[in-house]
Design a protein around this motif. Structure first.
Motif, PDB file in Angstrom:
ATOM      1  N   GLY A  80     -29.053  39.392   5.952  1.00 21.77           N
ATOM      2  CA  GLY A  80     -29.613  39.124   7.269  1.00 21.77           C
ATOM      3  C   GLY A  80     -30.911  38.356   7.272  1.00 21.77           C
ATOM      4  N   CYS A  81     -31.505  38.105   6.099  1.00 20.07           N
ATOM      5  CA  CYS A  81     -32.777  37.380   6.028  1.00 20.07           C
ATOM      6  C   CYS A  81     -32.549  35.987   5.450  1.00 20.07           C
ATOM      7  CB  CYS A  81     -33.782  38.135   5.161  1.00 20.07           C
ATOM      8  SG  CYS A  81     -34.236  39.739   5.824  1.00 20.07           S
ATOM      9  N   GLU A  82     -32.982  34.986   6.191  1.00 18.07           N
ATOM     10  CA  GLU A  82     -32.752  33.604   5.787  1.00 18.07           C
ATOM     11  C   GLU A  82     -33.363  33.286   4.423  1.00 18.07           C
ATOM     12  OE1 GLU A  82     -34.346  31.126   8.797  1.00 18.07           O
ATOM     13  OE2 GLU A  82     -32.656  31.378  10.167  1.00 18.07           O
ATOM     14  N   ASN A 137     -22.613  29.291   7.594  1.00 16.40           N
ATOM     15  CA  ASN A 137     -23.808  28.866   6.883  1.00 16.40           C
ATOM     16  C   ASN A 137     -23.629  27.437   6.383  1.00 16.40           C
ATOM     17  OD1 ASN A 137     -26.027  30.894   6.476  1.00 16.40           O
ATOM     18  ND2 ASN A 137     -24.245  32.180   5.999  1.00 16.40           N
ATOM     19  N   THR A 176     -30.683  26.145   4.384  1.00 18.14           N
ATOM     20  CA  THR A 176     -30.922  27.563   4.630  1.00 18.14           C
ATOM     21  C   THR A 176     -29.619  28.340   4.577  1.00 18.14           C
ATOM     22  OG1 THR A 176     -32.863  27.116   6.003  1.00 18.14           O
ATOM     23  CG2 THR A 176     -31.771  29.228   6.323  1.00 18.14           C
ATOM     24  N   TYR A 177     -29.667  29.486   3.935  1.00 18.69           N
ATOM     25  CA  TYR A 177     -28.492  30.351   3.865  1.00 18.69           C
ATOM     26  C   TYR A 177     -28.913  31.783   4.210  1.00 18.69           C
ATOM     27  CZ  TYR A 177     -24.515  33.012   2.083  1.00 18.69           C
ATOM     28  OH  TYR A 177     -23.457  33.861   1.983  1.00 18.69           O
ATOM     29  N   THR A 178     -28.101  32.458   5.000  1.00 18.17           N
ATOM     30  CA  THR A 178     -28.369  33.848   5.358  1.00 18.17           C
ATOM     31  C   THR A 178     -27.338  34.733   4.685  1.00 18.17           C
ATOM     32  OG1 THR A 178     -29.242  33.168   7.509  1.00 18.17           O
ATOM     33  CG2 THR A 178     -28.638  35.484   7.255  1.00 18.17           C
ATOM     34  N   SER A 201     -24.831  37.613   3.707  1.00 18.95           N
ATOM     35  CA  SER A 201     -24.053  38.543   4.519  1.00 18.95           C
ATOM     36  C   SER A 201     -23.731  39.783   3.699  1.00 18.95           C
ATOM     37  CB  SER A 201     -22.755  37.876   4.978  1.00 18.95           C
ATOM     38  OG  SER A 201     -21.908  37.658   3.853  1.00 18.95           O
ATOM     39  N   TYR A 234     -38.434  38.260   5.315  1.00 24.03           N
ATOM     40  CA  TYR A 234     -37.828  39.597   5.357  1.00 24.03           C
ATOM     41  C   TYR A 234     -38.433  40.444   6.468  1.00 24.03           C
ATOM     42  CZ  TYR A 234     -36.780  44.425   4.292  1.00 24.03           C
ATOM     43  OH  TYR A 234     -36.387  45.728   4.408  1.00 24.03           O
ATOM     44  N   GLN A 258     -37.435  39.740  10.265  1.00 24.74           N
ATOM     45  CA  GLN A 258     -36.119  40.197  10.673  1.00 24.74           C
ATOM     46  C   GLN A 258     -36.074  41.716  10.791  1.00 24.74           C
ATOM     47  OE1 GLN A 258     -33.755  38.352  11.747  1.00 24.74           O
ATOM     48  NE2 GLN A 258     -34.572  36.360  11.154  1.00 24.74           N
TER      49      GLN A 258
END
Length: 603
Positions: free
Chosen positions: A17-19, A153, A180-182, A184, A283, A286
């Motif tokens: 959940g954190c980019e 993403n 950027t990747y979040t 999962s 971190y 979020q």
């Protein structure tokens, strides 16, 4: 051509959940160095950057520690399995880890045995937490599809994941195509790989080497136990919550006050006990957002909100949840850093519950200037300003309720509410400055009270412990002449002490726990109060200090407390825990109260 000089991640551990946004250092053909992104839509000198993210999966099962989610587990608690505790919470990385966590861990067994797990899960859903469990065991031997859901993403909105390489028992699945990747839930326990390459805009072919980096294992977002609303007026508040988690009573509303710890202060030097990844802003922001939104408060008063974070994150994110935002940045006569990182007070309110009527901005530096101009001899003006000017502010907002007033006598009348949000100076050796700031704020609120019959809330971080002079002035309406804090008055601001008085009839919301009748949970909450002041034992908890600095005060003649967010106790935190932590992203804890406006009396 464009050259990638350096690639690295600002946070050492990826969290669900954190980019994740890698830091890139680039050299242009003219030898200048930049850090900007260079997308295909805006190439530089005929070149752009192309990105890919991969999930690295092993052909063996991986279990992660429930206490230290970045570490692989080596043992499992069989008692959890018997008590039907979620399997992810049963894993530990060592016998010492299990022993240290036992006091907290055995609560899970008790809950499981008494079949309370279902209600706990409901509370977690109610308060909007991520489930920290995640899949405790990850079976990395997955089919080519790896995930049944499509991925978002990347620059392409939807595309299937694809196997790109398989060797040595590892399979790499493509999961993202943007910078950027979040991560999962599917990524938990796995290493991620990032690739960046310079591409010729005309030929669309790679120009130069592929730059790569590998992350640590992805961990689930740690989640603290949910905090429930506790009724203080004999009303079953939980039974009044609607499907969104808010109080459904037409005449009641909730107010949250929370010092969120500005990023500029969240340094590893100050909080060395907190993991660096848990201190990182990507971190914490979020985690804070999930917590704040999860409380479903009608009015939210935040302190230590950096101006750049208000504009770029909190205002737009809370707007998505129906909140209108107001902000007052601290002044910068004293502060000599980057003006974008100056923090301030932010007040949010739900548009469907309140309308904005008026806003007052209190700058204590201006009040200090007015005081010295009017009362201080010329020879002392400079020293007076130096002592009093500390950049602190307060934000006062007048709102009009959109929900109905209770009682036939109130039909058709506007229900106004005044909400003050402040952050008082934190220097412990400037007790006179703290008291002067609080006194100045109260004088301003008294002027508003004279002009309108209006209920008032005074929220914030007052950097003053229960029983201190500022607290006494707020809670008792006066400060006794013999109070020890008055011994610190080099500017003669409080002589005679009879000047320290107000008539707002303020009461601390959390002192209501001391007055509540016998009910479920009442005794537990009373044990978390200071018996002398009836305030919480702590709202700020670090390695160096534990005590109460935050309050919600209300005018008792016009408002009634219906419920309060339960207090935390030290036993509920794991051994040797201090704030901030992976679970709680501020060194303060949030306070929340549910109020109801009292019917107006005919005159």
């Amino acid at each position: 051509m464009l050259i990638v000089l350096r690639v690295h991640l600002p946070s050492d551990i990826p969290i669900v959940g954190c980019e994740l946004t890698p830091y890139l250092l680039l050299r242009r053909p003219d030898t200048s160095v930049i850090t900007d992104d260079v997308p295909e839509s805006a190439p530089i000198d005929g070149y752009f950057l192309k990105y890919k993210w991969y999930r690295v999966q092993n052909d063996r099962n991986v279990a992660i520690c429930s206490v230290h989610p970045s570490v692989q587990a080596t043992l499992q608690c069989l008692g959890c399995l018997k008590a039907k505790v979620p399997v992810a919470k049963s894993y530990h990385c060592s016998t010492k880890c299990f022993s240290d966590a036992w006091q907290h861990h055995r609560v899970l067994h008790d809950r499981g045995t008494s079949a309370v797990n279902d209600s706990v899960n409901e509370d977690e859903e109610l308060f909007g937490r991520y489930n920290s469990a995640g899949p405790g065991v990850i079976n990395a031997n997955l089919s080519g599809g790896v995930s049944s859901t499509s991925l978002t993403n990347g620059s392409t909105p939807f595309y299937p994941s694809s196997t790109t390489q398989r060797s040595g028992g590892e399979t790499w699945f493509e999961v993202g195509r943007s910078k950027t990747y979040t991560p999962s839930a599917d990524d938990i326990g796995h290493v991620l790989k990032f690739e960046c390459v310079v591409v010729d805009a005309e030929s669309k072919l790679a120009s130069g080497p592929v730059n790569t980096l590998l992350t640590s294992r992805v961990i689930p977002a740690p989640s603290p136990s949910p905090r429930c609303l506790v009724p203080v007026s004999g009303v079953d508040v939980i039974g009044q919550l609607d499907s969104s988690g808010r109080a459904s009573s037409s005449g009641s509303f909730t107010v949250l006050s929370y010092n969120i710890l500005a990023d500029v202060y969240a340094t590893s030097e100050s909080y060395s006990y907190c993991p660096s990844w848990a201190l990182s802003w990507p971190y914490r922001r979020q985690n804070l957002l999930r917590e704040i939104v999860g409380y479903h408060a009608d009015i939210v008063c935040l302190q230590e909100v950096q101006s750049n974070h208000f504009e770029s994150f909190f205002a737009p994110e809370l707007d998505k949840h129906g909140y209108q935002a107001l902000y007052k940045r601290k002044t910068n006569e004293v502060y000599n850093g980057n003006t974008q990182t100056i923090d301030g007070c932010a007040t949010f309110f739900r548009r469907d519950r309140f309308a904005h009527v008026k806003k007052y901005e209190v700058e204590f530096n201006k009040a200090a200037q007015s005081l010295t101009d009017a009362q201080i001899p010329t020879a002392q003006k400079k020293s007076t300003l130096t002592r009093l000017a500390k950049d602190n502010v307060a934000l006062i907002v007048v709102l009009e309720a959109k929900f109905g007033n209770q009682g036939a006598d109130n039909l058709g009348k506007r229900q106004l509410l005044c909400v003050a949000n402040t952050h008082v100076n934190d220097h412990q050796d400037l007790k006179d400055v703290k008291l002067w700031q609080v006194s100045t704020l109260l004088k301003g609120l008294e002027k508003i009270a004279v002009s309108a019959d209006i209920p008032m809330l005074v929220c914030g971080d007052f950097n003053s412990v229960p029983g201190s002079a500022p607290h006494s002035l707020l809670a008792m309406g006066k400060v006794e002449p013999s109070h020890p804090d008055l011994a610190v008055d080099p500017l003669n601001l409080f002589r005679p002490p009879s000047k320290l008085i107000h008539k707002l009839q303020l009461v601390s919301a959390y002192s209501s726990f001391a007055r509540m009748g016998a009910s479920i949970g009442s005794e537990k909450q009373r044990k978390r109060l200071d018996p002398t002041t009836n305030e919480p034992l702590f709202t700020n908890c670090t390695r160096d200090f534990i005590g109460t600095l935050d309050y919600i005060f209300y005018t008792v003649d016009s408002l009634t407390v219906e419920s309060l967010l339960e207090l935390l106790d030290e036993e509920s935190m794991r051994k040797n825990t201090a704030l901030p932590s992976p679970e709680w992203s501020s060194d303060h804890v949030a306070l929340l109260a549910q109020f109801c406006c009292k019917p107006r009396i005919r005159r």
